[in-house]
Design a protein around this motif. Structure first.
Motif, PDB file in Angstrom:
ATOM      1  N   MET A 183      92.040  31.849  -2.863  1.00  0.00           N
ATOM      2  CA  MET A 183      92.603  31.264  -4.085  1.00  0.00           C
ATOM      3  C   MET A 183      93.747  32.105  -4.668  1.00  0.00           C
ATOM      4  N   ALA A 184      93.912  33.339  -4.216  1.00  0.00           N
ATOM      5  CA  ALA A 184      95.023  34.173  -4.702  1.00  0.00           C
ATOM      6  C   ALA A 184      96.273  33.997  -3.837  1.00  0.00           C
ATOM      7  N   THR A 185      96.218  33.042  -2.909  1.00  0.00           N
ATOM      8  CA  THR A 185      97.317  32.868  -1.950  1.00  0.00           C
ATOM      9  C   THR A 185      98.169  31.661  -2.306  1.00  0.00           C
ATOM     10  N   LEU A 186      99.483  31.838  -2.190  1.00  0.00           N
ATOM     11  CA  LEU A 186     100.412  30.711  -2.245  1.00  0.00           C
ATOM     12  C   LEU A 186     100.843  30.436  -0.807  1.00  0.00           C
ATOM     13  N   VAL A 187     100.816  29.175  -0.408  1.00  0.00           N
ATOM     14  CA  VAL A 187     101.215  28.787   0.952  1.00  0.00           C
ATOM     15  C   VAL A 187     102.588  28.115   0.874  1.00  0.00           C
ATOM     16  N   ILE A 188     103.526  28.603   1.694  1.00  0.00           N
ATOM     17  CA  ILE A 188     104.841  27.965   1.754  1.00  0.00           C
ATOM     18  C   ILE A 188     105.052  27.416   3.159  1.00  0.00           C
ATOM     19  N   VAL A 189     105.374  26.134   3.234  1.00  0.00           N
ATOM     20  CA  VAL A 189     105.611  25.444   4.507  1.00  0.00           C
ATOM     21  C   VAL A 189     107.087  25.057   4.542  1.00  0.00           C
ATOM     22  N   GLY A 190     107.785  25.425   5.592  1.00  0.00           N
ATOM     23  CA  GLY A 190     109.221  25.191   5.669  1.00  0.00           C
ATOM     24  C   GLY A 190     109.610  23.738   5.865  1.00  0.00           C
ATOM     25  N   SER A 191     110.901  23.472   5.725  1.00  0.00           N
ATOM     26  CA  SER A 191     111.493  22.189   6.112  1.00  0.00           C
ATOM     27  C   SER A 191     111.889  22.278   7.587  1.00  0.00           C
ATOM     28  N   SER A 192     112.516  21.232   8.101  1.00  0.00           N
ATOM     29  CA  SER A 192     112.954  21.271   9.502  1.00  0.00           C
ATOM     30  C   SER A 192     114.075  22.300   9.716  1.00  0.00           C
ATOM     31  N   GLU A 193     114.699  22.743   8.628  1.00  0.00           N
ATOM     32  CA  GLU A 193     115.812  23.697   8.741  1.00  0.00           C
ATOM     33  C   GLU A 193     115.369  25.142   8.486  1.00  0.00           C
ATOM     34  N   THR A 194     114.164  25.321   7.966  1.00  0.00           N
ATOM     35  CA  THR A 194     113.693  26.674   7.649  1.00  0.00           C
ATOM     36  C   THR A 194     113.532  27.481   8.935  1.00  0.00           C
ATOM     37  N   ARG A 195     113.978  28.726   8.917  1.00  0.00           N
ATOM     38  CA  ARG A 195     113.858  29.560  10.113  1.00  0.00           C
ATOM     39  C   ARG A 195     113.614  31.008   9.739  1.00  0.00           C
ATOM     40  N   TRP A 196     113.227  31.796  10.763  1.00  0.00           N
ATOM     41  CA  TRP A 196     113.043  33.232  10.584  1.00  0.00           C
ATOM     42  C   TRP A 196     114.353  33.948  10.860  1.00  0.00           C
ATOM     43  N   VAL A 197     114.609  34.986  10.118  1.00  0.00           N
ATOM     44  CA  VAL A 197     115.801  35.815  10.323  1.00  0.00           C
ATOM     45  C   VAL A 197     115.351  37.260  10.491  1.00  0.00           C
ATOM     46  N   GLU A 198     115.841  37.913  11.545  1.00  0.00           N
ATOM     47  CA  GLU A 198     115.472  39.305  11.788  1.00  0.00           C
ATOM     48  C   GLU A 198     116.115  40.209  10.745  1.00  0.00           C
TER      49      GLU A 198
END
Lengths: 258, 258
Positions: free
Chosen positions: B225-240
């Motif tokens: 319950m202390a967690t916020l979950v974020i789910v990306g869009s089709s454009e969301t990506r990881w950046v090094e």
């Protein structure tokens, strides 16, 4: 921290909040106090008080990615850079531009980077209005500089179908003055005309102005680029306060008998 | 202010932010300093330092409307009451409950009321992750205490159809442990398994923990319950980033060639 990173200076993306000192987070104030260089859009850089040894690099709107690259270059040169953003830097603001610049240039990985959040315009406007975001909501930028207008319309449509409260950023454009009217027309085809709507302009600044209306009566001529537009869900309603004040409420419950 | 209002004390709904002092707005700190009475959920009341003359009225979860009525009653009795809320009081928090209580009892209109915003958990989590909310997004509470679960599923579906980034509040429930798994299963039927997902737990507190995953691999057992979950869009990506760090980016542009 590696020796390379220590030599590289640092970069903080700092949210200044909507304007007043009471809405500037202490972490942001501390980050500004440590900066040797400020980078940002002219009016945001101007908000930070002058200080000996603080260099200012103010730029015009719509050059976010150049600004982000410049900030990394300064940091690689050993400077401690604060990229300043109004509101929260993560909401339609500089955090994304900075990460995009990082993505495009591996050399920037040597720079220690952090994001310092701020009070978003949306939360500030909601506080003045009551509790318009008290239930599920969407934030949508109406600007079509960086996305096709049909994507904006599709998102307004799906958000209306899901009966979300809508917070509309960048609602006005001198270049495209009909966009907000088009957006309201689209929403009117999907939602009741009596849906509560608020225009929250320059919240927290001397020229703050709240305008409470309905989707049926919403007049795009009253909206400028300093305005956040909030459109209610089917459950959003007005609540009488004292002294003739009305509050905008999106109740916590949904689908309950009134 | 009328004489009646002056006699009635006052009520401020105050956002405490996610936890650390650097994320408490000066306006909120000032409102707490003026309060004679604190009203709120036990852990939020406990965050405010003791002070001579400050009365505490802490209550358990899920009694928000009783808490709001109690706060108005104290204010009518001449007390200066701060109703405290974690994060921003306008986002799935006490501002809506207070306005609902006002709506139900005209006598409460005599109480001067203001909402003092705070840094929301969503913005704090986004700052740690990079810029996941850099483009259009929705905030959805997964709790079905106050709305039917089919409304939650419908909103997840329309938000996925609109390709919004999703910030999911109240993702876990001891009473209904399968809800988050059901939500992920629904989203997996509508979005790519490779969609970036982040679990941001207790951001800003000593037990902060970030977990970066994908929609395909997202494990509900890692969420509380202390967690916020974020789910990306089709454009969301990881950046090094540097030093093995990954940032979560929802770019400012949409539909542009990569």
């Amino acid at each position: 921290m590696t020796a390379a990173a220590a030599a590289a200076g640092s970069l903080a993306v700092v949210g200044l909040g909507p304007g007043p000192a009471g809405w500037l987070l202490p972490e942001a104030e501390a980050a500004l106090a440590l900066a040797t260089d400020l980078v940002g859009y002219i009016p945001y850089v101007a908000r930070v008080p002058e200080r000996a040894g603080l260099a200012r690099h103010a730029s015009d709107n719509r050059v976010e990615i150049d600004r982000a690259r410049h900030a990394f270059a300064l940091a690689l040169d050993g400077r401690h850079v604060a990229v300043v953003s109004g509101g929260d830097p993560g909401v339609f603001a500089m955090a994304a531009a900075v990460i995009e610049a990082l993505d495009a240039e591996p050399a920037f990985r040597a720079v220690p980077l952090r994001i310092v959040p701020g009070l978003s315009a949306m939360m500030a406007a909601a506080a003045r209005l009551g509790a318009p975001l008290g239930h599920d909501f969407c934030a949508i930028s109406l600007s079509d500089n960086l996305k096709p207008w049909d994507v904006v319309l599709r998102r307004l449509g799906t958000a209306a179908e899901g009966d979300f409260v809508l917070a509309l950023y960048n609602p006005a454009s001198k270049a495209r003055p009909t966009r907000l009217g088009d957006a309201f027309a689209h929403l009117r085809s999907l939602k009741r005309g009596a849906t509560p709507v608020a225009f929250a302009r320059a919240v927290g600044r001397p020229d703050e102005r709240l305008h409470l209306t309905t989707l049926g009566d919403a007049d795009p001529a009253l909206v400028d680029m300093a305005t956040l537009v909030i459109v209610g869900s089917s459950e959003t309603r007005w609540v009488e306060g004292g002294a003739g004040r009305r509050w905008m409420l999106s109740p916590r419950s949904y689908g309950a008998p009134r």
